[in-house]
Design a protein around this motif. Structure first.
Motif, PDB file in Angstrom:
ATOM      1  N   ALA A  21      -0.048   4.293   0.267  1.00  0.00           N
ATOM      2  CA  ALA A  21      -0.499   5.224   1.304  1.00  0.00           C
ATOM      3  C   ALA A  21       0.115   4.864   2.656  1.00  0.00           C
ATOM      4  CB  ALA A  21      -2.017   5.220   1.389  1.00  0.00           C
ATOM      5  N   LEU A  31       1.181  10.992  -4.822  1.00  0.00           N
ATOM      6  CA  LEU A  31       0.391   9.821  -5.203  1.00  0.00           C
ATOM      7  C   LEU A  31      -0.859  10.225  -5.965  1.00  0.00           C
ATOM      8  CD1 LEU A  31       0.524   7.568  -1.993  1.00  0.00           C
ATOM      9  CD2 LEU A  31       1.615   7.129  -4.206  1.00  0.00           C
ATOM     10  N   ALA A  32      -1.527  11.288  -5.496  1.00  0.00           N
ATOM     11  CA  ALA A  32      -2.754  11.738  -6.155  1.00  0.00           C
ATOM     12  C   ALA A  32      -2.487  12.209  -7.582  1.00  0.00           C
ATOM     13  CB  ALA A  32      -3.391  12.864  -5.349  1.00  0.00           C
ATOM     14  N   ALA A  49       4.022  13.903   4.911  1.00  0.00           N
ATOM     15  CA  ALA A  49       2.802  13.155   4.592  1.00  0.00           C
ATOM     16  C   ALA A  49       2.006  13.864   3.499  1.00  0.00           C
ATOM     17  CB  ALA A  49       1.958  12.978   5.844  1.00  0.00           C
ATOM     18  N   TYR A  55       1.347  12.154  -0.199  1.00  0.00           N
ATOM     19  CA  TYR A  55      -0.006  11.848  -0.662  1.00  0.00           C
ATOM     20  C   TYR A  55      -0.378  12.673  -1.889  1.00  0.00           C
ATOM     21  CZ  TYR A  55      -0.646   9.137   3.596  1.00  0.00           C
ATOM     22  OH  TYR A  55      -0.522   8.189   4.591  1.00  0.00           O
ATOM     23  N   VAL A 114       3.852   5.812   2.627  1.00  0.00           N
ATOM     24  CA  VAL A 114       4.061   7.250   2.806  1.00  0.00           C
ATOM     25  C   VAL A 114       3.937   7.624   4.283  1.00  0.00           C
ATOM     26  CG1 VAL A 114       3.035   9.522   2.381  1.00  0.00           C
ATOM     27  CG2 VAL A 114       3.428   7.959   0.479  1.00  0.00           C
ATOM     28  N   ALA A 115       2.945   7.039   4.969  1.00  0.00           N
ATOM     29  CA  ALA A 115       2.782   7.330   6.400  1.00  0.00           C
ATOM     30  C   ALA A 115       4.016   6.889   7.185  1.00  0.00           C
ATOM     31  CB  ALA A 115       1.530   6.632   6.933  1.00  0.00           C
ATOM     32  N   PRO A 175       6.745   8.749  -5.196  1.00  0.00           N
ATOM     33  CA  PRO A 175       6.293   9.742  -4.203  1.00  0.00           C
ATOM     34  C   PRO A 175       7.329  10.056  -3.147  1.00  0.00           C
ATOM     35  CG  PRO A 175       5.201   7.622  -3.870  1.00  0.00           C
ATOM     36  CD  PRO A 175       5.911   7.538  -5.170  1.00  0.00           C
ATOM     37  N   SER A 218       0.836  -1.198   0.000  1.00  0.00           N
ATOM     38  CA  SER A 218       0.000   0.000   0.000  1.00  0.00           C
ATOM     39  C   SER A 218       0.869   1.245   0.000  1.00  0.00           C
ATOM     40  CB  SER A 218      -0.918   0.013   1.225  1.00  0.00           C
ATOM     41  OG  SER A 218      -1.533   1.277   1.370  1.00  0.00           O
TER      42      SER A 218
END
Length: 562
Positions: free
Chosen positions: A115, A342-343, A335, A339, A118-119, A349, A113
């Protein structure tokens, strides 16, 4: 001998409202003077990187370069430390890198994942920033840790591969440790000599300045003297060479306390004499049998050093630490940048995340400056990559040579201005992605440009949005600490001896340096009350008067004993 306490703060200065400062552009890109040791990290990282890279080239496994590079880049650290202290600190850097890479690799093996990754990267970046600032490891501080761990987060892994990849990092880190320690064989007191020379030159500049220029030069001179003492008292036996260097730092202290009687040319002559490996210059008027009393470095001071360091480290990272708002900015900014990348569908990223992490300095204004420097350096850097890529794509040996040259160039230039170093860092980061396979330059350039703007914009937004309203409180605490240190020095003046007066004087110097650092950090912050400028000025003036009195008191004490 004593100094009057600072006056009460003026109501017009102690009361105030939140404020928004202008974000400057003038001078942000102006090159400065290079570090006097720029060639040491530059040559060290080149050698430490070449050894494992050429080994991997010989066995046909350049796809593993990312893991050895993690260890090799540890050679950038600790070049300002004496070798006994460097051995421990550099080992700590290698272990810190190993832990960062280990967390990243395990996370990459447990989830795909983006996301979630990234976290993890944002939290790692915040932790790395906090620990590097707290331990004062750097330059280059947290950025190398964040660059490596963020890249490895997005490298496909299985849990079974993690131990082997970590072994590569540890092995390259061991090479970096050996490279970093190797100069001790030739110049065992090189770092202490350089720190002493800086103190002498700064004291000379202060002594020959006049009017407002002298006031501006005083904090830098005090900081240089303090850094020299830290280097000399950090660790190791008090050899004859160290005692001779301590004697020169005392002369720098005396020039700081009584600039009108100092001889700037003599101070610079002593500083010049510290180059190379020759004998340490010896000021006149000192007998060998007086060394112990002259220098006053007592055993009980060394006995309390470890506890003081631990307490100081806890204060820097514990509740109420001035580093915590910066850590929160780092986590939020990284963060947001990751994100957003990624978007937008950018394939890497972590580039945006690293761009955001690279911005965070002591306050908003300095963070803005770094953002401008990062954007300009990266844009010029992608143009450099476009020019270098055809050469690097000739073969893998050419790719290695290009990366080594860029690593050396980055360290040669980054001390003059961050954007100049980024001109070399950017193409190097792009070339590193090609060790596994050559890629289309256009795709890499586009991703890098987009991530640069995304990371810089959202990183600065996070710096402004996450406030540091307690910056002024830290100035108040620094003023109180300076007043206490001044009181201890004045108490020691009642019966001046090396055992009491010199440690008190060093403590007061350290407090004054910390006060100036706290003030400068708060001066560039937004959204806070007006700063107690008058109290800071009064505390600094009183502290420096007491420093001058301690020098006179020590001279009187020496005359009495003689």
């Amino acid at each position: 001998m004593s100094s009057a306490p600072p006056p009460s703060p003026s109501p017009s200065r102690s009361a105030g409202a939140s404020r928004v400062r202008r974000l400057p552009l003038a001078g942000v890109l102006r090159p400065g003077r290079p570090s006097d040791i720029w060639f040491k990290p530059a040559s060290s990282v080149a050698v430490a990187t070449a050894i494992p890279n050429l080994t991997l080239l010989a066995i046909g496994r350049l796809d593993l370069v990312m893991y050895t590079m993690a260890g090799s880049f540890c050679a950038l650290y600790t070049h300002n430390l004496p070798y006994a202290a460097r051995a421990r600190a550099l080992a700590g850097v290698v272990l810190g890198m190993l832990a960062s890479v280990g967390i990243a690799l395990v996370a990459a093996s447990l989830t795909t994942s983006a996301a979630a990754l990234v976290a993890v990267g944002a939290l790692l970046a915040a932790a790395q920033k906090t620990l590097c600032d707290a331990t004062r490891i750097g330059p280059p501080g947290h950025l190398i840790f964040t660059f490596i761990s963020s890249a490895t987060l997005f490298a496909p892994q299985t849990i079974g591969q993690v131990p082997g990849h970590l072994a590569l990092t540890l092995g390259a880190g061991a090479v970096a440790w050996l490279v970093g320690m190797a100069p001790a064989l030739v110049r065992p007191h090189g770092p202490e000599r350089r720190a002493t020379a800086r103190a002498l030159r700064a004291a000379a500049a202060y002594a020959e300045a006049s009017g407002p220029g002298r006031e501006r030069a005083r904090p830098a001179a005090a900081a240089a003297v303090h850094a020299a003492w830290q280097s000399l008292l950090a660790t190791g036996a008090r050899t004859a060479a160290r005692r001779a260097l301590e004697r020169l730092v005392i002369r720098a202290e005396e020039a700081l306390a009584a600039p009108s009687t100092a001889d700037p040319d003599q101070l610079r002559s002593w500083a010049a004499g510290l180059r190379g490996t020759g004998a340490v210059p010896r000021p006149g008027g000192v007998r060998n049998e007086e060394d112990d009393e002259l220098l006053g470095v007592e055993a009980e001071l060394a006995a309390g050093a470890d506890g003081a360091v631990k307490a100081s480290l806890w204060r820097r990272i514990g509740p109420g630490s001035p580093l915590l708002p910066i850590a929160l900015r780092t986590a939020v900014g990284c963060a947001l940048a990751g994100y957003a990348s990624l978007a937008l569908g950018v394939g890497r990223p972590y580039w945006a995340l690293v761009t955001a992490a690279s911005l965070y300095q002591a306050n908003v204004t300095l963070t803005w400056n770094r953002g401008v420097q990062r954007v300009v350096g990266n844009l010029v850097g992608v143009l450099a990559f476009a020019a270098i890529a055809p050469l690097a794509h000739l073969n893998h040996a050419a790719l290695i040579v290009c990366c080594l040259a860029l690593a050396f160039g980055a360290e040669a230039l980054i001390g003059r201005n961050y954007w100049l170093g980024s001109v070399c860092v950017t193409p190097m980061a792009l070339l590193v992605t090609e060790f596994a396979r050559f890629q289309q330059p256009g795709e890499l350039i586009l991703d890098r440009v987009v991530d640069t703007f995304v990371g810089a914009l959202l990183g600065i937004v996070a710096a402004i949005a996450v406030t540091n309203r307690r910056a002024a409180d830290h100035i108040e605490l620094a003023i109180d600490a300076t007043d206490r240190a001044r009181a201890r020095a004045e108490q020691a003046l009642a019966s001046p001896t090396p055992a009491t007066l010199r440690p008190a004087r060093r403590g007061l110097t350290a407090a004054l340096v910390d006060l100036r650092t706290a003030h400068d950090a708060a001066a560039g912050e937004w959204w806070q009350r007006a700063l107690p400028e008058e109290r800071v000025m009064a505390a600094e003036q009183a502290g420096h008067r007491t420093l001058a009195a301690t020098v006179r008191g020590m001279e009187q004490g020496e005359r009495v004993r003689v």
